[in-house]
Design a protein around this motif. Structure first.
Motif, mmCIF file in Angstrom:
data_model
loop_
_atom_site.group_PDB
_atom_site.id
_atom_site.type_symbol
_atom_site.label_atom_id
_atom_site.label_comp_id
_atom_site.label_asym_id
_atom_site.label_seq_id
_atom_site.Cartn_x
_atom_site.Cartn_y
_atom_site.Cartn_z
ATOM 1 N N ALA A 1 0.837 -1.200 0.000
ATOM 2 C CA ALA A 1 0.000 0.000 0.000
ATOM 3 C C ALA A 1 0.873 1.251 0.000
ATOM 4 O O ALA A 1 0.602 2.214 -0.733
ATOM 5 N N LEU A 2 1.933 1.228 0.804
ATOM 6 C CA LEU A 2 2.824 2.391 0.865
ATOM 7 C C LEU A 2 3.495 2.627 -0.484
ATOM 8 O O LEU A 2 3.598 3.769 -0.947
ATOM 9 N N THR A 3 3.964 1.545 -1.110
ATOM 10 C CA THR A 3 4.570 1.688 -2.435
ATOM 11 C C THR A 3 3.556 2.260 -3.416
ATOM 12 O O THR A 3 3.856 3.164 -4.198
ATOM 13 N N GLY A 4 2.316 1.749 -3.361
ATOM 14 C CA GLY A 4 1.264 2.238 -4.240
ATOM 15 C C GLY A 4 0.952 3.710 -4.026
ATOM 16 O O GLY A 4 0.540 4.408 -4.950
ATOM 17 N N LEU A 5 1.127 4.176 -2.805
ATOM 18 C CA LEU A 5 0.858 5.582 -2.487
ATOM 19 C C LEU A 5 2.053 6.480 -2.797
ATOM 20 O O LEU A 5 2.001 7.690 -2.550
ATOM 21 N N GLY A 6 3.134 5.880 -3.292
ATOM 22 C CA GLY A 6 4.268 6.692 -3.703
ATOM 23 C C GLY A 6 5.402 6.784 -2.691
ATOM 24 O O GLY A 6 6.350 7.544 -2.889
ATOM 25 N N TYR A 7 5.308 6.038 -1.603
ATOM 26 C CA TYR A 7 6.407 6.049 -0.633
ATOM 27 C C TYR A 7 7.462 5.033 -1.065
ATOM 28 O O TYR A 7 7.283 3.825 -0.897
ATOM 29 N N GLU A 8 8.551 5.523 -1.616
ATOM 30 C CA GLU A 8 9.635 4.635 -2.051
ATOM 31 C C GLU A 8 10.578 4.383 -0.872
ATOM 32 O O GLU A 8 10.667 5.193 0.054
ATOM 33 N N GLY A 9 11.311 3.288 -0.950
ATOM 34 C CA GLY A 9 12.344 3.040 0.054
ATOM 35 C C GLY A 9 11.808 2.675 1.426
ATOM 36 O O GLY A 9 12.427 2.959 2.441
ATOM 37 N N TYR B 1 1.861 -2.208 16.850
ATOM 38 C CA TYR B 1 3.303 -1.958 16.908
ATOM 39 C C TYR B 1 3.863 -2.329 15.544
ATOM 40 O O TYR B 1 3.662 -3.441 15.069
ATOM 41 N N MET B 2 4.500 -1.381 14.882
ATOM 42 C CA MET B 2 4.971 -1.628 13.518
ATOM 43 C C MET B 2 6.454 -1.376 13.391
ATOM 44 O O MET B 2 6.978 -0.411 13.974
ATOM 45 N N GLN B 3 7.122 -2.242 12.682
ATOM 46 C CA GLN B 3 8.545 -2.077 12.393
ATOM 47 C C GLN B 3 8.700 -1.827 10.897
ATOM 48 O O GLN B 3 8.062 -2.499 10.089
ATOM 49 N N LEU B 4 9.535 -0.859 10.544
ATOM 50 C CA LEU B 4 9.789 -0.551 9.132
ATOM 51 C C LEU B 4 11.277 -0.310 8.938
ATOM 52 O O LEU B 4 11.963 0.141 9.860
ATOM 53 N N LEU B 5 11.751 -0.579 7.756
ATOM 54 C CA LEU B 5 13.100 -0.178 7.374
ATOM 55 C C LEU B 5 12.945 0.901 6.306
ATOM 56 O O LEU B 5 12.376 0.649 5.240
ATOM 57 N N VAL B 6 13.426 2.105 6.619
ATOM 58 C CA VAL B 6 13.206 3.249 5.741
ATOM 59 C C VAL B 6 14.538 3.711 5.155
ATOM 60 O O VAL B 6 15.517 3.886 5.885
ATOM 61 N N GLU B 7 14.536 3.907 3.847
ATOM 62 C CA GLU B 7 15.726 4.379 3.142
ATOM 63 C C GLU B 7 15.595 5.886 2.942
ATOM 64 O O GLU B 7 14.549 6.358 2.478
ATOM 65 N N ALA B 8 16.624 6.635 3.309
ATOM 66 C CA ALA B 8 16.565 8.095 3.144
ATOM 67 C C ALA B 8 17.981 8.646 3.068
ATOM 68 O O ALA B 8 18.941 7.988 3.466
ATOM 69 N N THR B 9 18.086 9.872 2.548
ATOM 70 C CA THR B 9 19.419 10.471 2.381
ATOM 71 C C THR B 9 20.046 10.815 3.731
ATOM 72 O O THR B 9 21.249 10.699 3.908
ATOM 73 N N ASP B 10 19.224 11.278 4.659
ATOM 74 C CA ASP B 10 19.759 11.572 5.995
ATOM 75 C C ASP B 10 18.633 11.442 7.021
ATOM 76 O O ASP B 10 17.487 11.135 6.676
ATOM 77 N N LYS C 1 9.764 11.448 6.171
ATOM 78 C CA LYS C 1 9.050 10.345 5.509
ATOM 79 C C LYS C 1 8.198 9.567 6.514
ATOM 80 O O LYS C 1 7.033 9.273 6.260
ATOM 81 N N VAL C 2 8.783 9.271 7.670
ATOM 82 C CA VAL C 2 8.060 8.477 8.668
ATOM 83 C C VAL C 2 6.857 9.248 9.201
ATOM 84 O O VAL C 2 5.760 8.696 9.345
ATOM 85 N N LYS C 3 7.033 10.546 9.481
ATOM 86 C CA LYS C 3 5.893 11.346 9.966
ATOM 87 C C LYS C 3 4.764 11.350 8.942
ATOM 88 O O LYS C 3 3.590 11.211 9.287
#
Lengths: 90, 90
Positions: A27-35, B44-53, B60-62
């Motif tokens: 869903a996140l990918t579909g909404l445009g959240y990459e990475g 409770y959710m765990q994510l791995l987020v890719e970002a420049t800094d 992105k998370v907010k």
């Protein structure tokens, strides 16, 4: 008796497939959240526990987590425990 | 790009009735656990987020939490964000 605020996190073991997490990830990918990757969905529980002291509170919470709140075959848990402020009314 | 391990907790606002929490509370009382009160069940959710800094990761998370992971009418959330160890492979 003292009161303790307890927060329990329960999540699926890494080896267990998490369809809910996969659905959120897609869903996140579909909404445009990459990475965004490795989304896993677990449970977060708050409890107010009454006990004579902190050691008794830990014993009670461990027993509750082991026997009721988590499934040891598929899930792992962790918890935090802090004495509640005196003005907590229950 | 850097990777950030994110943990999101979502829970119902205090004013919102939590039938799942009530059911767990009654089950615990039925099983003989006295002095457990105010049980509330959240996610409770765990994510791995890719970002420049780190700032970009926070943004992105907010955004994800505000728009997807929580319902602002009924729920509140908090999250923690930490840079993942270099050996994380995705």
């Amino acid at each position: 008796m003292k009161f303790y605020e307890v927060e329990v996190k329960v999540w699926l073991k890494k080896s267990v497939f998490d369809p809910q997490g996969n659905a959120v990830e897609h869903a996140l990918t579909g909404l445009g959240y990459e990475g965004v990757d490795k989304v896993r969905i677990g449970k977060y529980m708050q409890l107010l526990v009454e006990a004579t002291d902190e050691a008794a509170a830990h014993d009670k919470v461990k027993s509750i987590c082991d026997k009721v709140l988590h499934n040891p075959v598929m899930e792992t848990y962790s918890y935090t425990l802090a004495e509640a402020a005196a003005e907590v009314s229950v």
